[in-house]
Design an enzyme around this catalytic site. Structure first.
Site, PDB file in Angstrom:
ATOM      1  CG  HIS A   1       9.950   1.625 -10.020  1.00 17.31           C
ATOM      2  ND1 HIS A   1      10.414   1.239  -8.899  1.00 17.31           N
ATOM      3  CD2 HIS A   1       8.561   1.665 -10.307  1.00 17.31           C
ATOM      4  CE1 HIS A   1       9.004   1.120  -8.165  1.00 17.31           C
ATOM      5  NE2 HIS A   1       7.987   1.509  -8.921  1.00 17.31           N
TER       6      HIS A   1
ATOM      7  CG  ASP B   1       5.611  -0.393  -5.971  1.00 14.07           C
ATOM      8  OD1 ASP B   1       6.257   0.197  -7.145  1.00 14.07           O
ATOM      9  OD2 ASP B   1       4.878   0.947  -5.217  1.00 14.07           O
TER      10      ASP B   1
ATOM     11  CD  GLU C   1       7.825   4.978  -9.437  1.00 14.63           C
ATOM     12  OE1 GLU C   1       6.709   5.301  -9.811  1.00 14.63           O
ATOM     13  OE2 GLU C   1       8.206   4.473  -8.233  1.00 14.63           O
TER      14      GLU C   1
ATOM     15  CG  HIS D   1       4.717   1.884  -0.899  1.00 13.17           C
ATOM     16  ND1 HIS D   1       4.639   3.557  -1.324  1.00 13.17           N
ATOM     17  CD2 HIS D   1       4.971   1.606  -2.073  1.00 13.17           C
ATOM     18  CE1 HIS D   1       5.177   3.773  -2.423  1.00 13.17           C
ATOM     19  NE2 HIS D   1       5.193   2.513  -2.934  1.00 13.17           N
TER      20      HIS D   1
END
Lengths: 354, 332
Positions: B63, B165, B195, B304
């Site tokens: 993604h 990520d 995503e 994150h």
């Protein structure tokens, strides 16, 4: 009965079949359903679809009878010395896990038991609490280095409690959710052998219900049935739950017919009429939002499919000693056959949201 | 590959605002695929056409989008109040820098007078300060989205960057596309959108592609930090092959084939059993009549946050594994 229901159900309950890994149970079913149906196929995610061709004119409408074949269990998250740590595959009731027999599906199957710290070694307030799953261990007896050679993270752990026949036609076993319903499908297919039916009837043993209802939606997309009936278990009534009369149902009281937004009211009425025709006792269950069954995924597959839920009451749900009344399994199978045989080719034209 | 990862992680692309990062990726893959399309949701899809009759149709997904912030209100003093999306860790916010689509930087502040200073910051206690002195002076508009801002840094054999990520997955797909000299299969490299807000892009792409097999390449957590997540995965242990995450059980046939290809190539792998979070593969698996799907995950720390960390060796091994997977027959 044309075949030994109890033996079939016990064999199914004994077969492993964790979510996403249903092959052992599916293979058993394929053997049982093959002589009862015209063709079988396994869909892309592993659901077994067995079709009995109907006698009506083409294009023949299609009835999907779906029951999930997966059972709850655990998997290894990590090795902790001579022991294994686990996480869940489906909502196992972790209060019941300590002391259970399990099978660890490593390089080969290993017998094991689930342990927790002895109460005597816990602080007083710790004794009164349920040990969380992450703190339970699986003990295979193997020392760390040999364990590591045979087992790795991600290997499956099945509950291995053997079935036990109780009095009064009751069976206690692991996996009755939902192998009891799968057995009802086998019965229905068997009964339809000697009954004319206009519609195509497709029995589907769906996968991955216990892990987010993932198998049934794709199966329904691929099959594109005109109607779908989902067979699953509901809560059986016992001494602790009899006051929850709207959520629990007596064992031996017959199948439980669902009502609610996940259920097509016209289809509900037709199934109820079939039960009355065949003089099958039944109860009603209001499923006020999510039915918690495969019907939730099937209902919104493609352009939408009218769905119905029929449930078999089971006590001690999601424990290794679920209990079912064989009479309810048999009646559910008969009800499905009666409904399927009673569908005339023009049924879809009369189906109304009444 | 480091330079590529730098270009990708230093690009802007919160969920729903993937235009810039998509253009960067488009530039990187120019001339490598048989054709490139952008689907209605914005997924960038590069297709290598089938070369052999026995070949399968494979969907790969990494993604483009990153977690971030969206402006929901601008107060009289010119501070922007925001909503967090994609599972931004609030503990990673205070003092962090964010960047908007036009390159403008901001810093995340927190209200000084809070009920309980020991508590995790609540979203309504956070704000973004872009240096405005009042509302009229504030250049932000409602709906403007920001991602974390940090340049990539090297720490020994490990990389620290924002949005690894899943730009690391994007980098792996690009490198695989570059190194894939021959394959019998039709391979769709999907650089997916949205995503982080519910694997929404990949599900639509999977419906459109109708592939035989699907693989997501994404990050997973690592259990090798102090009192870290309870899992076996560690940095440097090789690609993590998904068994189960919060939303999917990887198809065991796909998982076993990946493990077999790794063994043949002498690549060490690990098994991923993840308690929280999921990947595009969860949506791909249930598209249409279902798709056998799995995932290769890069072990990652501090997911994150503005400082995610991966090990380069793991990343290179993912490229080697994926390339080999695509070059060999795929029979499930």
């Amino acid at each position: 009965m044309p075949f030994d229901i109890l033996a079939h159900l016990k064999a199914l309950c004994a077969a492993p079949g964790l979510p996403g890994h249903e092959a052992p149970a599916r293979d058993l079913l394929r053997a049982a359903w093959s002589p009862l149906t015209h063709w079988l196929e396994t869909d892309r995610l592993g659901s077994l679809c067995a079709t009995r061709q109907g006698g009506g004119p083409r294009p023949r409408p299609r009835l999907m009878l779906a029951a999930h074949v997966d059972t709850i269990g655990m998997l290894v998250t990590r090795l902790d010395g001579d022991f294994l740590r686990m996480s869940r595959l489906g909502d196992v009731d972790e209060r019941t896990l300590p002391g259970q027999l399990v099978t660890v599906h490593g390089r080969h199957d290993l017998p094991g038991v689930i342990g927790q710290p002895p109460a005597y070694l816990l602080p007083k307030n710790g004794r009164e609490q349920v040990t969380p799953l992450s703190e339970l261990v699986v003990d295979t007896g193997l020392p760390a280095e040999r364990l590591r050679a045979l087992v790795q993270a991600g290997d499956l752990v099945s509950l291995a409690q053997p079935a036990r026949e109780l009095q009064n036609g009751l069976l206690a076993a692991r996996g009755l959710d939902n192998r009891a319903s799968v057995t009802a499908l086998t019965l229905a297919l068997s009964e339809l052998q000697s009954r004319a039916h206009a519609w195509d009837v497709v029995a589907v043993a769906t996968v991955q219900e216990e892990f987010g209802l993932r198998g049934a939606g794709p199966a329904a997309f691929a099959l594109a049935p005109d109607l779908a009936i989902v067979i699953d278990v509901t809560f059986g009534r016992d001494a602790n739950t009899r006051d929850l009369a709207y959520r629990t149902f007596p064992l031996g009281g017959g199948p439980v017919l669902g009502l609610g937004p996940n259920i097509h009211t016209g289809l509900h009425s037709a199934v109820k009429a079939a039960a009355e025709r065949a003089e099958i006792p039944y109860n009603l269950e209001v499923m006020w939002e999510h039915s918690g069954t495969d019907a939730f995924g099937i209902q919104v597959a493609r352009e939408g499919i009218p769905t119905m839920v029929i449930s078999i009451p089971v006590r001690n749900m999601h424990t290794p000693v679920e209990i079912v009344a064989l009479a309810d399994v048999i009646r559910t199978g008969r009800l499905l056959a009666e409904f399927a045989a009673g569908l005339d080719p023009g049924f879809m034209g009369q189906l109304a949201l009444d | 590959m480091q330079a590529l990862i730098r270009r990708l992680t230093e690009s802007y692309g919160p969920s729903g605002s993937e235009d810039q990062i998509r253009d960067v990726v488009r530039g990187e893959i120019r001339g490598l695929a048989d054709y490139v399309t952008i689907d209605p949701l914005g997924n960038l899809i590069a297709v290598v056409k089938k070369k052999a009759k026995s070949g399968k149709k494979i969907m790969l997904a990494a993604h483009l989008d990153e977690v971030g912030f969206v402006v929901s209100h601008i107060d009289a003093q010119g501070f922007a109040r925001v909503q967090l999306f994609g599972g931004v860790n609030p503990l990673a916010c205070v003092g962090s820098r964010v960047r908007f689509a036009d390159g403008r930087l901001g810093v995340i502040g927190i209200e000084a007078r809070r009920d309980d200073l020991t508590k995790v910051p609540a979203v309504n206690e956070l704000y973004i300060d872009v240096g405005a002195t009042n509302a009229a002076d504030c250049p932000l508009r409602l709906g403007d989205a920001a991602g974390f801002w940090r340049p990539m840094e090297l720490a020994g054999r490990r990389l620290i960057a924002k949005s690894l990520d899943d730009r690391i997955g994007v980098a792996i797909l690009i490198e695989t596309l570059r190194s894939l000299k021959q394959t019998p299969h039709e391979v769709a490299f999907v650089f997916s959108v949205q995503e982080e807000v519910g694997t929404r892009g990949a599900g639509a792409a999977a419906f459109g592609l109708e592939a035989d097999v699907g693989l997501a390449v994404d990050v997973t957590r690592a259990g090798d930090t102090p009192n870290g997540p309870r899992m076996e995965v560690r940095l440097g242990g090789g690609p993590a092959i998904k068994v189960r995450d919060a939303r999917m059980i990887a198809d065991p046939r796909v998982r076993e084939l990946l493990e077999q290809r790794a063994r043949e190539a002498g690549l060490a792998t690990q098994r991923e059993v993840l308690e929280g979070g999921s990947t595009d593969a969860a949506a791909m698996q249930i598209a249409r009549g279902g798709m056998p799907a799995g995932a290769i995950a890069v072990p990652t720390r501090y997911i994150h946050t503005p400082s995610e960390m991966v090990e380069l060796g793991d990343v290179q091994a993912c490229v080697a594994l994926l390339t080999r997977f695509l070059q060999r027959p795929i029979e499930l």
